[in-house]
Design a protein around this motif. Structure first.
Motif, mmCIF file in Angstrom:
data_model
loop_
_atom_site.group_PDB
_atom_site.id
_atom_site.type_symbol
_atom_site.label_atom_id
_atom_site.label_comp_id
_atom_site.label_asym_id
_atom_site.label_seq_id
_atom_site.Cartn_x
_atom_site.Cartn_y
_atom_site.Cartn_z
ATOM 1 N N LEU A 2 0.822 -1.208 0.000
ATOM 2 C CA LEU A 2 0.000 0.000 0.000
ATOM 3 C C LEU A 2 0.857 1.259 0.000
ATOM 4 O O LEU A 2 0.504 2.278 0.585
ATOM 5 N N SER A 23 1.437 2.839 -2.735
ATOM 6 C CA SER A 23 0.976 3.618 -3.891
ATOM 7 C C SER A 23 -0.409 3.132 -4.301
ATOM 8 O O SER A 23 -0.861 2.070 -3.883
ATOM 9 N N THR A 24 -1.062 3.909 -5.143
ATOM 10 C CA THR A 24 -2.363 3.476 -5.648
ATOM 11 C C THR A 24 -2.202 2.282 -6.595
ATOM 12 O O THR A 24 -3.128 1.484 -6.722
ATOM 13 N N LEU A 57 -2.302 -0.528 -4.305
ATOM 14 C CA LEU A 57 -3.695 -0.656 -3.872
ATOM 15 C C LEU A 57 -4.488 -1.448 -4.903
ATOM 16 O O LEU A 57 -5.264 -2.345 -4.547
ATOM 17 N N VAL A 93 -9.939 2.852 -7.129
ATOM 18 C CA VAL A 93 -8.523 2.942 -6.797
ATOM 19 C C VAL A 93 -8.153 4.421 -6.780
ATOM 20 O O VAL A 93 -7.967 5.036 -7.827
ATOM 21 N N ARG A 136 -6.637 7.848 -3.880
ATOM 22 C CA ARG A 136 -5.916 8.196 -2.656
ATOM 23 C C ARG A 136 -6.800 8.048 -1.418
ATOM 24 O O ARG A 136 -6.327 7.619 -0.358
ATOM 25 N N THR A 139 -9.283 5.931 -0.862
ATOM 26 C CA THR A 139 -9.393 4.502 -0.535
ATOM 27 C C THR A 139 -8.089 4.011 0.089
ATOM 28 O O THR A 139 -8.097 3.278 1.079
ATOM 29 N N LEU A 140 -6.969 4.420 -0.476
ATOM 30 C CA LEU A 140 -5.660 4.044 0.052
ATOM 31 C C LEU A 140 -5.498 4.534 1.494
ATOM 32 O O LEU A 140 -5.077 3.782 2.377
ATOM 33 N N ASP A 141 -5.868 5.787 1.751
ATOM 34 C CA ASP A 141 -5.747 6.344 3.102
ATOM 35 C C ASP A 141 -6.645 5.612 4.097
ATOM 36 O O ASP A 141 -6.236 5.331 5.228
ATOM 37 N N ARG A 166 -5.024 2.230 4.831
ATOM 38 C CA ARG A 166 -3.840 2.377 5.692
ATOM 39 C C ARG A 166 -4.254 2.628 7.142
ATOM 40 O O ARG A 166 -3.654 2.064 8.063
#
Length: 190
Positions: A42, A44-45, A48, A63, A65, A67-69, A72
């Motif tokens: 995780l 980077s996207t 992800l 996909v 930022r 969703t990534l945040d 995390r």
């Protein structure tokens, strides 16, 4: 843990050494260590996208930022809980994450249906992982385990009959541990 910068092309296969665990543990396992080098899927996207595809969520989640945040943050909360299941701070954090969604029930053409809904689409995968952790806790909390190898950071759900699994993978960590014990035994003989 130190992370190396790595890009993961959208069509890339999942590079992690342990995949296929229940969703909450699979999210924890997006960090791993090989030969003392930390990796983070995780980071980077692109990573992800690899994880969402591997987890079967690529068609349900965007996909991006946000969703990534969310993932995390959920991963950090789950890690705090597996490290200390009695932590009130980690429990409060998990409850805040769970407040982002709910299960909705309905009668569909094929019978009863259950749908996950979140207040923000970016939270769907993270909410599903948090809800999965609760499912594992309700089922058999003692079966949520960290690998016994001191250099491994992976987690697994012990599905063995007697609940004595120790390694994320016998082929990787179990054999490394056996080889280290053998080396120590032979070293002391000479």
């Amino acid at each position: 843990m130190e992370s190396r910068d790595a890009s993961h092309p959208q069509g890339a296969t999942d590079p992690r050494p342990l995949i296929g665990e229940p969703l909450s543990l699979d999210l924890l396992n997006t960090r791993w260590v090989i030969d003392g080098i930390g990796h983070d899927l995780l980071d980077s996207t692109d990573g992800l996208a690899v994880w969402l595809r591997s987890a079967g969520l690529h068609d349900r989640t965007v996909v991006d930022r946000a969703t990534l945040d969310a993932l995390r943050e959920t991963r950090e909360t789950l890690l705090a809980l597996v490290d200390d299941a009695s932590s009130p701070r980690a429990a409060d954090a998990l409850n805040r994450l769970l407040a982002h969604g709910a299960l909705r029930y309905r009668l569909g053409p094929g019978g009863p249906e259950t749908h996950s809904e979140t207040d923000d689409p970016a939270w769907l995968a993270a909410w599903l992982a948090a809800a999965d952790y609760l499912r594992l806790l309700a089922d058999r909390p003692g079966r949520i385990k960290a690998c016994a190898h001191p250099d491994c950071v992976l987690h697994f759900h012990d599905t063995t009959k007697n609940g004595t699994r120790r390694w994320c993978s016998m082929a990787i960590c179990g054999n490394r541990s056996k080889a280290a014990r053998h080396y120590e035994r032979t070293k002391t003989r000479h």
